[in-house]
Design a protein around this motif. Structure first.
Motif, PDB file in Angstrom:
ATOM      1  N   PRO A  77       0.839  -1.206   0.000  1.00 43.01           N
ATOM      2  CA  PRO A  77       0.000   0.000   0.000  1.00 43.01           C
ATOM      3  C   PRO A  77       0.870   1.250   0.000  1.00 43.01           C
ATOM      4  N   THR A  78       0.755   2.064  -1.026  1.00 42.41           N
ATOM      5  CA  THR A  78       1.658   3.213  -1.196  1.00 42.41           C
ATOM      6  C   THR A  78       0.952   4.559  -1.108  1.00 42.41           C
ATOM      7  N   ASP A  79      -0.310   4.585  -0.689  1.00 41.88           N
ATOM      8  CA  ASP A  79      -1.068   5.830  -0.762  1.00 41.88           C
ATOM      9  C   ASP A  79      -0.742   6.806   0.350  1.00 41.88           C
ATOM     10  N   LYS A  80      -0.182   6.339   1.485  1.00 44.15           N
ATOM     11  CA  LYS A  80       0.002   7.242   2.620  1.00 44.15           C
ATOM     12  C   LYS A  80       1.459   7.418   3.045  1.00 44.15           C
ATOM     13  N   LEU A  81       2.387   6.678   2.464  1.00 44.95           N
ATOM     14  CA  LEU A  81       3.793   6.809   2.847  1.00 44.95           C
ATOM     15  C   LEU A  81       4.414   8.028   2.181  1.00 44.95           C
ATOM     16  N   GLN A  82       5.044   8.896   2.993  1.00 47.69           N
ATOM     17  CA  GLN A  82       5.725  10.085   2.490  1.00 47.69           C
ATOM     18  C   GLN A  82       7.153   9.717   2.081  1.00 47.69           C
ATOM     19  N   MET A  83       7.588  10.227   0.912  1.00 46.30           N
ATOM     20  CA  MET A  83       8.907   9.907   0.382  1.00 46.30           C
ATOM     21  C   MET A  83       9.736  11.169   0.210  1.00 46.30           C
ATOM     22  N   LEU A  84      11.057  11.045   0.364  1.00 44.17           N
ATOM     23  CA  LEU A  84      11.980  12.163   0.181  1.00 44.17           C
ATOM     24  C   LEU A  84      13.305  11.616  -0.320  1.00 44.17           C
ATOM     25  N   SER A  85      13.824  12.210  -1.388  1.00 38.40           N
ATOM     26  CA  SER A  85      15.144  11.868  -1.906  1.00 38.40           C
ATOM     27  C   SER A  85      16.098  13.005  -1.563  1.00 38.40           C
ATOM     28  N   GLU A  86      16.973  12.793  -0.589  1.00 35.84           N
ATOM     29  CA  GLU A  86      17.839  13.858  -0.088  1.00 35.84           C
ATOM     30  C   GLU A  86      19.034  13.231   0.621  1.00 35.84           C
ATOM     31  N   THR A  87      20.188  13.918   0.549  1.00 37.07           N
ATOM     32  CA  THR A  87      21.391  13.458   1.235  1.00 37.07           C
ATOM     33  C   THR A  87      21.896  14.458   2.266  1.00 37.07           C
ATOM     34  N   SER A  88      21.333  15.646   2.320  1.00 38.41           N
ATOM     35  CA  SER A  88      21.726  16.641   3.309  1.00 38.41           C
ATOM     36  C   SER A  88      20.945  16.409   4.598  1.00 38.41           C
ATOM     37  N   VAL A  89      21.660  16.245   5.693  1.00 38.79           N
ATOM     38  CA  VAL A  89      21.003  15.960   6.971  1.00 38.79           C
ATOM     39  C   VAL A  89      20.155  17.148   7.409  1.00 38.79           C
ATOM     40  N   GLU A  90      20.670  18.372   7.199  1.00 39.08           N
ATOM     41  CA  GLU A  90      19.882  19.544   7.582  1.00 39.08           C
ATOM     42  C   GLU A  90      18.571  19.610   6.805  1.00 39.08           C
ATOM     43  N   ALA A  91      18.623  19.299   5.502  1.00 41.30           N
ATOM     44  CA  ALA A  91      17.403  19.325   4.696  1.00 41.30           C
ATOM     45  C   ALA A  91      16.444  18.221   5.109  1.00 41.30           C
ATOM     46  N   VAL A  92      16.981  17.049   5.472  1.00 38.71           N
ATOM     47  CA  VAL A  92      16.130  15.945   5.908  1.00 38.71           C
ATOM     48  C   VAL A  92      15.383  16.310   7.183  1.00 38.71           C
ATOM     49  N   CYS A  93      16.092  16.878   8.165  1.00 42.55           N
ATOM     50  CA  CYS A  93      15.448  17.243   9.429  1.00 42.55           C
ATOM     51  C   CYS A  93      14.460  18.388   9.242  1.00 42.55           C
ATOM     52  N   ALA A  94      14.779  19.326   8.331  1.00 48.92           N
ATOM     53  CA  ALA A  94      13.834  20.412   8.066  1.00 48.92           C
ATOM     54  C   ALA A  94      12.550  19.886   7.445  1.00 48.92           C
ATOM     55  N   ALA A  95      12.681  18.937   6.506  1.00 48.07           N
ATOM     56  CA  ALA A  95      11.489  18.339   5.902  1.00 48.07           C
ATOM     57  C   ALA A  95      10.713  17.511   6.922  1.00 48.07           C
ATOM     58  N   ALA A  96      11.428  16.822   7.806  1.00 47.52           N
ATOM     59  CA  ALA A  96      10.758  16.008   8.818  1.00 47.52           C
ATOM     60  C   ALA A  96       9.988  16.885   9.803  1.00 47.52           C
ATOM     61  N   GLN A  97      10.505  18.073  10.111  1.00 44.33           N
ATOM     62  CA  GLN A  97       9.771  18.982  10.988  1.00 44.33           C
ATOM     63  C   GLN A  97       8.464  19.416  10.349  1.00 44.33           C
ATOM     64  N   THR A  98       8.460  19.574   9.034  1.00 38.17           N
ATOM     65  CA  THR A  98       7.232  19.971   8.338  1.00 38.17           C
ATOM     66  C   THR A  98       6.222  18.843   8.293  1.00 38.17           C
ATOM     67  N   VAL A  99       6.713  17.625   7.997  1.00 36.37           N
ATOM     68  CA  VAL A  99       5.816  16.478   7.876  1.00 36.37           C
ATOM     69  C   VAL A  99       5.375  15.978   9.246  1.00 36.37           C
ATOM     70  N   GLY A 100       6.287  16.005  10.219  1.00 39.97           N
ATOM     71  CA  GLY A 100       5.977  15.517  11.553  1.00 39.97           C
ATOM     72  C   GLY A 100       5.762  14.019  11.631  1.00 39.97           C
ATOM     73  N   PRO A 101       6.700  13.186  11.113  1.00 43.37           N
ATOM     74  CA  PRO A 101       6.478  11.729  11.128  1.00 43.37           C
ATOM     75  C   PRO A 101       6.701  11.138  12.509  1.00 43.37           C
ATOM     76  N   LYS A 102       6.024  10.036  12.759  1.00 43.84           N
ATOM     77  CA  LYS A 102       6.285   9.256  13.965  1.00 43.84           C
ATOM     78  C   LYS A 102       7.462   8.309  13.747  1.00 43.84           C
ATOM     79  N   VAL A 103       7.661   7.887  12.505  1.00 42.63           N
ATOM     80  CA  VAL A 103       8.759   6.994  12.141  1.00 42.63           C
ATOM     81  C   VAL A 103       9.427   7.540  10.886  1.00 42.63           C
ATOM     82  N   MET A 104      10.768   7.548  10.877  1.00 40.43           N
ATOM     83  CA  MET A 104      11.513   8.025   9.711  1.00 40.43           C
ATOM     84  C   MET A 104      12.666   7.072   9.433  1.00 40.43           C
ATOM     85  N   VAL A 105      12.804   6.653   8.188  1.00 41.01           N
ATOM     86  CA  VAL A 105      13.901   5.799   7.748  1.00 41.01           C
ATOM     87  C   VAL A 105      14.887   6.631   6.946  1.00 41.01           C
TER      88      VAL A 105
END
Length: 457
Positions: free
Chosen positions: A146-174
Motif C-alpha cells: 500500500p503506497t497511498d500514505k507513505l511520504q517519500m523524500l530523496s535527499e542526502t543533506s542531513v539539515e534538509a532531511v530534518c527540516a522536511a521532517a519537521q514539516t511532515v511531523g512523522p512518527k517513524v523516519m527511515v
C-alpha cells in the motif's frame, strides 16, 4: 572576524582521534588509515532546538527516579512479529535504530514493507539517498504494498532531511543510508568517519528532541562488521544486523545492542517474490533433513533470546594430505573447534590429528553459545567412525577442558521443543536431566565425554 577551521586526524577504520598524523592506528592496528579531517566553524543551526522541544540548557527539570512516568513512552508494533521480537516488543518513541547488512540482504525491502504498513495508521517518512524515488516506487509496486500514505523524500543533506521532517511531523523516519548523508559544515566526503559520526549525532539529537523513531540503514565491511566509526554504536539505542547468504532464501535478524530489550533475540525471514515473509516456526525450516541421514549429522537445540531453535550440525572427517590438517568451521567458532578436538583426544581417546575436520551449521545460522559442544563432538566421532547417529536423536551440552559435560540454561524448554518436533531420544548433561520422565522421550544424562561416547555406541 571569521573563525579558524580546526584540523583533526581520524582513523577511517575505528574512528580514533589523534592530534597529529601517524602511519598506523594504535587502536585497531590498521596501516595508512589515519586521514586529515578539516572541521568547519560550528554553524548556528547545529545547536538550534527543534520545534516542539521544550528542553535545552538549563530547561530540563531534575526529577526523582520514582517520579518518572513510564506511560509516556508506549511502544508500537512494526507490523512484523519477528521484527518486534528483535526490537524487544516494538519501537520506542524517540529511539534510534541502526539496521546493518551486506548488499542484497534485504534491508531496504524489509523497511519499505514496514513503513508502508505503519503509514496506514501513523505518519511515516522514508528518506532515500542511494536510490531515486522511481526505483523505490517500482519496488513497492512489485511487492504489491500500500503506497497511498507513505511520504517519500530523496535527499542526502542531513539539515534538509530534518527540516522536511519537521514539516511532515512523522512518527517513524527511515534514513537509507547513513553512509551517503552529509552535513554542510563538515569538510569531508560523505561516508567518511567525520561525516558518518556527525550526521548520526545530528539525527540522534533530532529523534530525542522530537520523539521521532529514526531508523538508520548501514552497510557492513568485508569482515561483516558495521562500516563507520565505533562511536556510532554508542550513539544509537538499538543495533540489529540482517544476515544471510545471497544463495539462501532465509534471512536472520539478530540484535547486537538494545537499550529497551534483550540483545540475544533472533528473527527469521524468508526472501520471496512478495518481499520478506516471517518464519514463525524456524525449527521446521532448519530441520529439512535428507531421508537417509548420513554419518556426521546430529540435531541440537540452541537458545536464542526467549525461544529454543532446533538446528542440524554436520561434520566431515577425512584423511589429510597436508602436513597441517585443515580445521574449517562454518557457523561456529573455529578456535573452539580446535579446543574441542584436543578434549576429544585427551578424554575421549579419539585421535583426529592427521585428519581434515570440516563442520557446518545447516541453514546459515550462527551458533554463538556453548551448548553445541557435545553435539559437535558426537557428529565428529560419527563421521570419523562412519556410523550414522539415530535420526530421532537430539543432543546438547557444554564440554569442559577436563572432559566434563556441563549443564546449559533452559534445559527443560529445550527438551520440550525436541519432543514437540518428534525426537524420541536425547543426550543431555546430568545437570539438565528432568526430574520427571517425559512420556515418549528417552533422556540419557551423562557426566563426562566418555559416557556420551558410550551412549552412541
Amino acid at each position: 572576524m571569521a573563525s579558524k577551521s580546526k584540523t583533526a586526524y581520524v582513523c577511517n577504520e575505528c574512528g580514533a582521534d589523534y592530534s597529529k598524523w601517524q602511519g598506523q592506528c594504535s587502536e585497531c592496528g590498521t596501516w595508512n588509515s589515519v586521514v586529515e579531517v578539516r572541521l568547519g566553524p560550528t554553524a548556528s543551526n547545529r545547536s538550534a532546538k527543534f520545534e516542539g522541544y521544550a528542553g535545552g540548557a538549563g530547561g530540563n527539570p531534575v526529577q526523582a527516579l520514582a517520579d518518572i512516568s513510564l506511560g509516556d513512552l508506549p511502544r508500537f508494533g512494526s507490523g512484523a512479529g519477528e521484527f518486534d521480537r528483535v526490537l524487544g516488543g516494538g519501537f520506542v518513541p524517540g529511539s534510534v535504530v541502526l539496521i546493518g547488512g551486506s548488499p542484497g540482504a534485504g534491508k531496504s525491502t524489509l523497511l519499505l514493507q514496514t513503513l508502508c504498513k505503519l503509514a496506514q495508521r501513523m505518519s511515516a517518512l522514508y528518506v532515500t539517498g542511494e536510490e531515486s524515488l522511481q526505483q523505490v516506487a517500482m519496488r513497492a509496486k512489485r511487492l504489491e504494498l500500500p503506497t497511498d500514505k507513505l511520504q517519500m523524500l530523496s535527499e542526502t543533506s542531513v539539515e534538509a532531511v530534518c527540516a522536511a521532517a519537521q514539516t511532515v511531523g512523522p512518527k517513524v523516519m527511515v534514513v537509507d543510508s547513513i553512509q551517503v548523508m552529509h552535513l554542510n559544515d563538515i569538510q569531508s566526503a560523505p561516508g567518511s568517519v567525520s561525516q558518518v559520526r556527525e550526521s548520526a549525532a545530528y539525527l540522534t539529537r533530532f529523534a530525542k528532541q522530537t520523539g521521532t523513531v529514526v531508523i538508520l540503514v548501514g552497510h557492513v565491511t568485508k569482515d561483516g562488521s558495521l562500516a563507520g566509526p565505533k562511536v556510532l554504536e554508542h550513539m544509537i539505542d538499538c543495533s540489529v544486523l540482517l544476515e544471510g547468504d545471497n544463495d539462501s532464501r532465509f534471512r536472520t535478524l539478530r540484535g547486537h545492542k538494545n537499550r529497551f530489550g534483550a540483545v540475544n533475540e533472533l528473527g527469521v525471514f524468508a526472501m520471496t517474490e512478495q518481499g520478506m515473509k516471517e518464519v514463525s516456526n524456524p525449527s521446521a525450516i532448519f530441520l529439512q533433513r535428507a531421508e537417509d541421514v548420513a554419518s556426521g549429522s546430529v540435531v541440537m537445540v540452541m537458545w536464542e533470546g526467549t525461544r529454543p531453535l532446533l538446528v542440524e550440525l554436520q561434520a566431515l572427517v577425512d584423511d589429510s594430505h597436508l602436513g597441517n590438517p585443515r580445521r574449517v568451521a562454518v557457523g561456529l567458532d573455529q578456535n573452539r573447534l580446535s579446543m574441542l578436538l584436543a578434549v576429544l583426544h585427551r578424554h575421549g581417546g579419539v585421535m583426529v590429528g592427521d585428519q581434515d575436520v570440516f563442520v557446518n551449521v545447516v541453514g546459515g545460522v550462527r551458533v554463538m553459545e556453548t551448548s553445541a559442544d557435545l553435539a559437535l563432538l558426537l557428529a565428529i566421532v560419527s563421521s570419523f567412525r562412519d556410523r550414522p547417529l539415530p535420526e530421532d536423536l537430539m543432543v546438547f551440552g557444554e564440554v569442559g577442558l577436563s572432559g566434563e559435560i556441563r549443564p546449559v540454561p533452559s534445559g527443560q524448554e529445550r527438551l520440550r521443543e525436541a519432543f514437540k518436533h518428534g525426537f524420541k531420544r536425547a543426550i543431555v548433561p546430568k545437570g539438565n536431566a528432568p526430574r520427571e520422565k517425559h512420556p515418549g522421550l528417552e533422556v540419557v544424562a551423562v557426566k563426562n565425554l566418555s559416557e556420551a561416547l558410550d551412549a552412541i555406541g
